[in-house]
Scaffold this motif. Structure first.
Motif, PDB file in Angstrom:
ATOM      1  N   GLY A  30       0.831  -1.195   0.000  1.00 23.35           N
ATOM      2  CA  GLY A  30       0.000   0.000   0.000  1.00 23.35           C
ATOM      3  C   GLY A  30       0.868   1.247   0.000  1.00 23.35           C
ATOM      4  O   GLY A  30       2.068   1.192   0.264  1.00 23.35           O
ATOM      5  N   PRO A  31       0.260   2.394  -0.284  1.00 22.16           N
ATOM      6  CA  PRO A  31       1.035   3.627  -0.425  1.00 22.16           C
ATOM      7  C   PRO A  31       1.813   4.032   0.830  1.00 22.16           C
ATOM      8  O   PRO A  31       2.910   4.564   0.726  1.00 22.16           O
ATOM      9  CB  PRO A  31      -0.004   4.689  -0.779  1.00 22.16           C
ATOM     10  CG  PRO A  31      -1.332   4.046  -0.682  1.00 22.16           C
ATOM     11  CD  PRO A  31      -1.152   2.581  -0.541  1.00 22.16           C
ATOM     12  N   GLN A  32       1.264   3.757   2.027  1.00 31.92           N
ATOM     13  CA  GLN A  32       1.963   4.138   3.257  1.00 31.92           C
ATOM     14  C   GLN A  32       3.208   3.283   3.465  1.00 31.92           C
ATOM     15  O   GLN A  32       4.226   3.753   3.965  1.00 31.92           O
ATOM     16  CB  GLN A  32       1.071   4.002   4.498  1.00 31.92           C
ATOM     17  CG  GLN A  32      -0.319   4.557   4.383  1.00 31.92           C
ATOM     18  CD  GLN A  32      -1.318   3.537   3.848  1.00 31.92           C
ATOM     19  OE1 GLN A  32      -1.149   2.969   2.784  1.00 31.92           O
ATOM     20  NE2 GLN A  32      -2.386   3.325   4.586  1.00 31.92           N
ATOM     21  N   ILE A  33       3.120   2.026   3.103  1.00 29.97           N
ATOM     22  CA  ILE A  33       4.205   1.077   3.333  1.00 29.97           C
ATOM     23  C   ILE A  33       5.239   1.154   2.207  1.00 29.97           C
ATOM     24  O   ILE A  33       6.423   0.902   2.420  1.00 29.97           O
ATOM     25  CB  ILE A  33       3.628  -0.355   3.438  1.00 29.97           C
ATOM     26  CG1 ILE A  33       2.663  -0.430   4.619  1.00 29.97           C
ATOM     27  CG2 ILE A  33       4.716  -1.388   3.586  1.00 29.97           C
ATOM     28  CD1 ILE A  33       1.838  -1.700   4.658  1.00 29.97           C
ATOM     29  N   LYS A  34       4.794   1.528   1.028  1.00 30.14           N
ATOM     30  CA  LYS A  34       5.656   1.530  -0.154  1.00 30.14           C
ATOM     31  C   LYS A  34       6.935   2.345   0.065  1.00 30.14           C
ATOM     32  O   LYS A  34       8.030   1.887  -0.255  1.00 30.14           O
ATOM     33  CB  LYS A  34       4.872   2.074  -1.345  1.00 30.14           C
ATOM     34  CG  LYS A  34       5.623   2.050  -2.642  1.00 30.14           C
ATOM     35  CD  LYS A  34       4.721   2.500  -3.780  1.00 30.14           C
ATOM     36  CE  LYS A  34       5.454   2.361  -5.096  1.00 30.14           C
ATOM     37  NZ  LYS A  34       4.555   2.519  -6.231  1.00 30.14           N
ATOM     38  N   THR A  35       6.810   3.526   0.606  1.00 31.03           N
ATOM     39  CA  THR A  35       7.974   4.387   0.800  1.00 31.03           C
ATOM     40  C   THR A  35       8.962   3.770   1.774  1.00 31.03           C
ATOM     41  O   THR A  35      10.178   3.802   1.537  1.00 31.03           O
ATOM     42  CB  THR A  35       7.534   5.782   1.293  1.00 31.03           C
ATOM     43  OG1 THR A  35       6.653   6.344   0.331  1.00 31.03           O
ATOM     44  CG2 THR A  35       8.720   6.698   1.487  1.00 31.03           C
ATOM     45  N   LEU A  36       8.462   3.196   2.856  1.00 29.77           N
ATOM     46  CA  LEU A  36       9.363   2.549   3.826  1.00 29.77           C
ATOM     47  C   LEU A  36      10.130   1.396   3.182  1.00 29.77           C
ATOM     48  O   LEU A  36      11.350   1.282   3.344  1.00 29.77           O
ATOM     49  CB  LEU A  36       8.567   2.023   5.028  1.00 29.77           C
ATOM     50  CG  LEU A  36       8.057   3.038   6.030  1.00 29.77           C
ATOM     51  CD1 LEU A  36       7.093   2.373   7.011  1.00 29.77           C
ATOM     52  CD2 LEU A  36       9.210   3.683   6.766  1.00 29.77           C
ATOM     53  N   GLY A  86       6.484  -1.004   8.691  1.00 32.34           N
ATOM     54  CA  GLY A  86       5.419  -0.941   7.691  1.00 32.34           C
ATOM     55  C   GLY A  86       4.551  -2.168   7.624  1.00 32.34           C
ATOM     56  O   GLY A  86       3.326  -2.064   7.567  1.00 32.34           O
ATOM     57  N   GLY A  89       3.501  -3.309  11.644  1.00 37.94           N
ATOM     58  CA  GLY A  89       2.962  -2.270  12.513  1.00 37.94           C
ATOM     59  C   GLY A  89       3.703  -2.164  13.836  1.00 37.94           C
ATOM     60  O   GLY A  89       3.080  -2.002  14.876  1.00 37.94           O
TER      61      GLY A  89
END
Length: 118
Positions: A30-36, A86, A89
């Protein structure tokens, strides 16, 4: 196995894991996890190559191999800490990521010292 061969194997496995994490970031996260995951995989892959170079540098001696181990282990710790934040959690792993960063920095400094000594 020689010390150089062990480091090459570790670097190769580290690189493979970095590519897998990067691919998951690109295609399944997902977009929140992608960057990490992308950040972690970039550092991990870069330091896998760093370790490979340290292992193959015949003039660097034990200090260059130490640099490779520190850099590659640091990339792995950093990447896995970000992945744990990510994917699992676990925000407490944010305290572990800087340890990986410190290992990477010390690895680079060891490599510089090895170059000055050779």
């Amino acid at each position: 196995m020689t010390a150089e061969r062990n480091l090459i194997v570790f670097a190769a496995l580290n690189g493979a894991l970095a590519v897998a994490l990067g691919a998951f970031a690109a295609h399944g996260a997902g977009p929140q996890i992608k960057t990490l995951l992308q950040t972690g995989s970039h550092y991990q892959l870069g330091h896998a190559v760093f370790a490979l170079a340290c292992a193959l540098w015949t003039g660097g001696g034990g200090l260059a191999r130490l640099a490779g181990w520190l850099g590659s282990a640091g990339g792995l710790v950093f990447s896995l800490a970000l992945a744990a934040i990510g994917l699992l959690g676990l925000p407490a792993m944010g305290a572990v990521a800087p340890i990986g960063g410190l290992l990477m920095i010390v690895g680079w400094l060891c490599l510089a010292f090895a170059a000055l000594r050779s």
